[in-house]
Motif scaffolding. Structure first.
Motif, PDB file in Angstrom:
ATOM      1  N   GLY A  62       0.784  -1.220   0.000  1.00  0.00           N
ATOM      2  CA  GLY A  62       0.000   0.000   0.000  1.00  0.00           C
ATOM      3  C   GLY A  62       0.821   1.278   0.000  1.00  0.00           C
ATOM      4  O   GLY A  62       0.277   2.365   0.030  1.00  0.00           O
ATOM      5  N   ARG A  63       2.136   1.179  -0.022  1.00  0.00           N
ATOM      6  CA  ARG A  63       2.969   2.380  -0.044  1.00  0.00           C
ATOM      7  C   ARG A  63       2.839   3.055  -1.404  1.00  0.00           C
ATOM      8  O   ARG A  63       2.869   2.414  -2.431  1.00  0.00           O
ATOM      9  CB  ARG A  63       4.430   2.049   0.225  1.00  0.00           C
ATOM     10  N   ASP A  64       2.732   4.379  -1.384  1.00  0.00           N
ATOM     11  CA  ASP A  64       2.570   5.138  -2.612  1.00  0.00           C
ATOM     12  C   ASP A  64       3.876   5.724  -3.127  1.00  0.00           C
ATOM     13  O   ASP A  64       3.943   6.179  -4.260  1.00  0.00           O
ATOM     14  CB  ASP A  64       1.561   6.276  -2.415  1.00  0.00           C
ATOM     15  N   GLU A  65       4.909   5.754  -2.292  1.00  0.00           N
ATOM     16  CA  GLU A  65       6.149   6.388  -2.721  1.00  0.00           C
ATOM     17  C   GLU A  65       6.824   5.578  -3.832  1.00  0.00           C
ATOM     18  O   GLU A  65       6.696   4.362  -3.907  1.00  0.00           O
ATOM     19  CB  GLU A  65       7.117   6.588  -1.550  1.00  0.00           C
ATOM     20  N   THR A  66       7.511   6.259  -4.700  1.00  0.00           N
ATOM     21  CA  THR A  66       8.236   5.643  -5.796  1.00  0.00           C
ATOM     22  C   THR A  66       9.565   5.126  -5.249  1.00  0.00           C
ATOM     23  O   THR A  66      10.272   5.864  -4.551  1.00  0.00           O
ATOM     24  CB  THR A  66       8.501   6.673  -6.916  1.00  0.00           C
ATOM     25  N   PRO A  67       9.908   3.876  -5.563  1.00  0.00           N
ATOM     26  CA  PRO A  67      11.195   3.366  -5.076  1.00  0.00           C
ATOM     27  C   PRO A  67      12.358   4.134  -5.711  1.00  0.00           C
ATOM     28  O   PRO A  67      12.224   4.709  -6.792  1.00  0.00           O
ATOM     29  CB  PRO A  67      11.204   1.910  -5.518  1.00  0.00           C
ATOM     30  N   SER A  68      13.481   4.081  -5.028  1.00  0.00           N
ATOM     31  CA  SER A  68      14.669   4.767  -5.542  1.00  0.00           C
ATOM     32  C   SER A  68      15.081   4.165  -6.886  1.00  0.00           C
ATOM     33  O   SER A  68      14.705   3.035  -7.222  1.00  0.00           O
ATOM     34  CB  SER A  68      15.819   4.638  -4.545  1.00  0.00           C
ATOM     35  N   LEU A  69      15.842   4.929  -7.640  1.00  0.00           N
ATOM     36  CA  LEU A  69      16.307   4.463  -8.954  1.00  0.00           C
ATOM     37  C   LEU A  69      17.134   3.186  -8.821  1.00  0.00           C
ATOM     38  O   LEU A  69      17.004   2.273  -9.633  1.00  0.00           O
ATOM     39  CB  LEU A  69      17.125   5.565  -9.643  1.00  0.00           C
ATOM     40  N   GLU A  70      17.950   3.091  -7.764  1.00  0.00           N
ATOM     41  CA  GLU A  70      18.756   1.891  -7.555  1.00  0.00           C
ATOM     42  C   GLU A  70      17.865   0.672  -7.314  1.00  0.00           C
ATOM     43  O   GLU A  70      18.121  -0.407  -7.848  1.00  0.00           O
ATOM     44  CB  GLU A  70      19.711   2.067  -6.361  1.00  0.00           C
ATOM     45  N   GLN A  72      14.744   0.344  -8.307  1.00  0.00           N
ATOM     46  CA  GLN A  72      14.060   0.053  -9.569  1.00  0.00           C
ATOM     47  C   GLN A  72      14.965  -0.760 -10.499  1.00  0.00           C
ATOM     48  O   GLN A  72      14.507  -1.704 -11.147  1.00  0.00           O
ATOM     49  CB  GLN A  72      13.628   1.339 -10.263  1.00  0.00           C
ATOM     50  N   ARG A  73      16.242  -0.409 -10.564  1.00  0.00           N
ATOM     51  CA  ARG A  73      17.198  -1.164 -11.389  1.00  0.00           C
ATOM     52  C   ARG A  73      17.348  -2.591 -10.873  1.00  0.00           C
ATOM     53  O   ARG A  73      17.375  -3.542 -11.662  1.00  0.00           O
ATOM     54  CB  ARG A  73      18.560  -0.472 -11.403  1.00  0.00           C
ATOM     55  N   LEU A  74      17.476  -2.727  -9.567  1.00  0.00           N
ATOM     56  CA  LEU A  74      17.605  -4.052  -8.968  1.00  0.00           C
ATOM     57  C   LEU A  74      16.360  -4.891  -9.250  1.00  0.00           C
ATOM     58  O   LEU A  74      16.467  -6.065  -9.621  1.00  0.00           O
ATOM     59  CB  LEU A  74      17.845  -3.934  -7.463  1.00  0.00           C
ATOM     60  N   GLU A  75      15.177  -4.304  -9.096  1.00  0.00           N
ATOM     61  CA  GLU A  75      13.938  -5.024  -9.392  1.00  0.00           C
ATOM     62  C   GLU A  75      13.877  -5.433 -10.863  1.00  0.00           C
ATOM     63  O   GLU A  75      13.439  -6.536 -11.183  1.00  0.00           O
ATOM     64  CB  GLU A  75      12.717  -4.166  -9.040  1.00  0.00           C
ATOM     65  N   ALA A  76      14.329  -4.570 -11.759  1.00  0.00           N
ATOM     66  CA  ALA A  76      14.331  -4.903 -13.194  1.00  0.00           C
ATOM     67  C   ALA A  76      15.276  -6.068 -13.468  1.00  0.00           C
ATOM     68  O   ALA A  76      14.955  -6.964 -14.260  1.00  0.00           O
ATOM     69  CB  ALA A  76      14.727  -3.683 -14.022  1.00  0.00           C
ATOM     70  N   LYS A  77      16.424  -6.090 -12.819  1.00  0.00           N
ATOM     71  CA  LYS A  77      17.372  -7.189 -13.004  1.00  0.00           C
ATOM     72  C   LYS A  77      16.799  -8.505 -12.461  1.00  0.00           C
ATOM     73  O   LYS A  77      16.929  -9.548 -13.101  1.00  0.00           O
ATOM     74  CB  LYS A  77      18.702  -6.871 -12.309  1.00  0.00           C
ATOM     75  N   VAL A  78      16.181  -8.448 -11.300  1.00  0.00           N
ATOM     76  CA  VAL A  78      15.576  -9.647 -10.728  1.00  0.00           C
ATOM     77  C   VAL A  78      14.436 -10.131 -11.622  1.00  0.00           C
ATOM     78  O   VAL A  78      14.293 -11.334 -11.871  1.00  0.00           O
ATOM     79  CB  VAL A  78      15.097  -9.396  -9.279  1.00  0.00           C
ATOM     80  N   ASP A  79      13.619  -9.199 -12.128  1.00  0.00           N
ATOM     81  CA  ASP A  79      12.534  -9.572 -13.040  1.00  0.00           C
ATOM     82  C   ASP A  79      13.084 -10.262 -14.280  1.00  0.00           C
ATOM     83  O   ASP A  79      12.541 -11.276 -14.733  1.00  0.00           O
ATOM     84  CB  ASP A  79      11.717  -8.344 -13.460  1.00  0.00           C
ATOM     85  N   LEU A  80      14.154  -9.729 -14.856  1.00  0.00           N
ATOM     86  CA  LEU A  80      14.768 -10.334 -16.032  1.00  0.00           C
ATOM     87  C   LEU A  80      15.316 -11.720 -15.705  1.00  0.00           C
ATOM     88  O   LEU A  80      15.109 -12.676 -16.455  1.00  0.00           O
ATOM     89  CB  LEU A  80      15.877  -9.441 -16.591  1.00  0.00           C
TER      90      LEU A  80
END
Length: 178
Positions: A62-70, A72-80
């Protein structure tokens, strides 16, 4: 892996209530197969289902804040990485079939199990190729389908499976409203 299509089962046939119980049940298309692996330990099964919920629902709580760019990059790598692993694992997964599941049991097409089978592996996530191996009580045949109640050593795993069934049911209802 094929996308799961769920349907809400407001009217589970009375004949299957002994297997599925009186609680919520959902019909899904997912990878299922008899298993010779040992049943998933309760704690591992609970962690698996909780991790899948977090992965599939975003895990933001439920958090509305945008995660940090770092982050977001880590999440993109894990998703890939997860996408690559799942693509590689798909060849090893059983074929998806339509099944009706509840926290109490499962109803499957005839031919998927033998009456002597005592374990079933199911893959609760299309994005995470990790099976949940559950013990089965006696497999029975009725009206051209097979059914069996789950055999749990721990009520915590039954509750976690019930939460997963609820999430899948909620998604099926949302999909039906579109």
């Amino acid at each position: 892996m094929h996308d799961r299509h769920g349907s809400t089962d407001a009217a589970i046939p009375a004949a299957w209530r002994g297997v599925l119980g009186e609680g919520l049940a959902v019909t899904l298309v997912l990878a299922l197969a008899p298993s010779r692996r040992p049943p998933t330990p309760a704690e591992s099964g609970i962690r698996l289902l909780d991790a899948i919920a977090m992965l599939e629902d975003g895990g933001r709580g439920g958090r509305d804040e945008t995660p940090s760019l770092e982050l977001q990059r880590l999440e993109a790598k894990v998703d890939l990485l997860m996408q690559l692993l799942t693509t590689w694992m798909q060849e090893q997964l059983p074929a998806p079939v339509s099944a009706t599941l509840s926290a109490e049991g499962v109803v499957l097409p005839v031919g998927l199990l033998e009456t002597a089978d005592d374990r079933l592996e199911l893959y609760p996530s299309t994005a995470f190729a990790q099976p949940l191996v559950l013990g089965l009580e006696t497999v029975c045949e009725l009206d051209g389908a097979l059914g069996a109640r789950w055999c749990f050593s721990d009520d915590g795993l039954r509750e976690a499976l019930g939460r997963w069934v609820f999430r899948m049911h909620r998604r099926a209802v949302a999909r039906a409203r579109r």
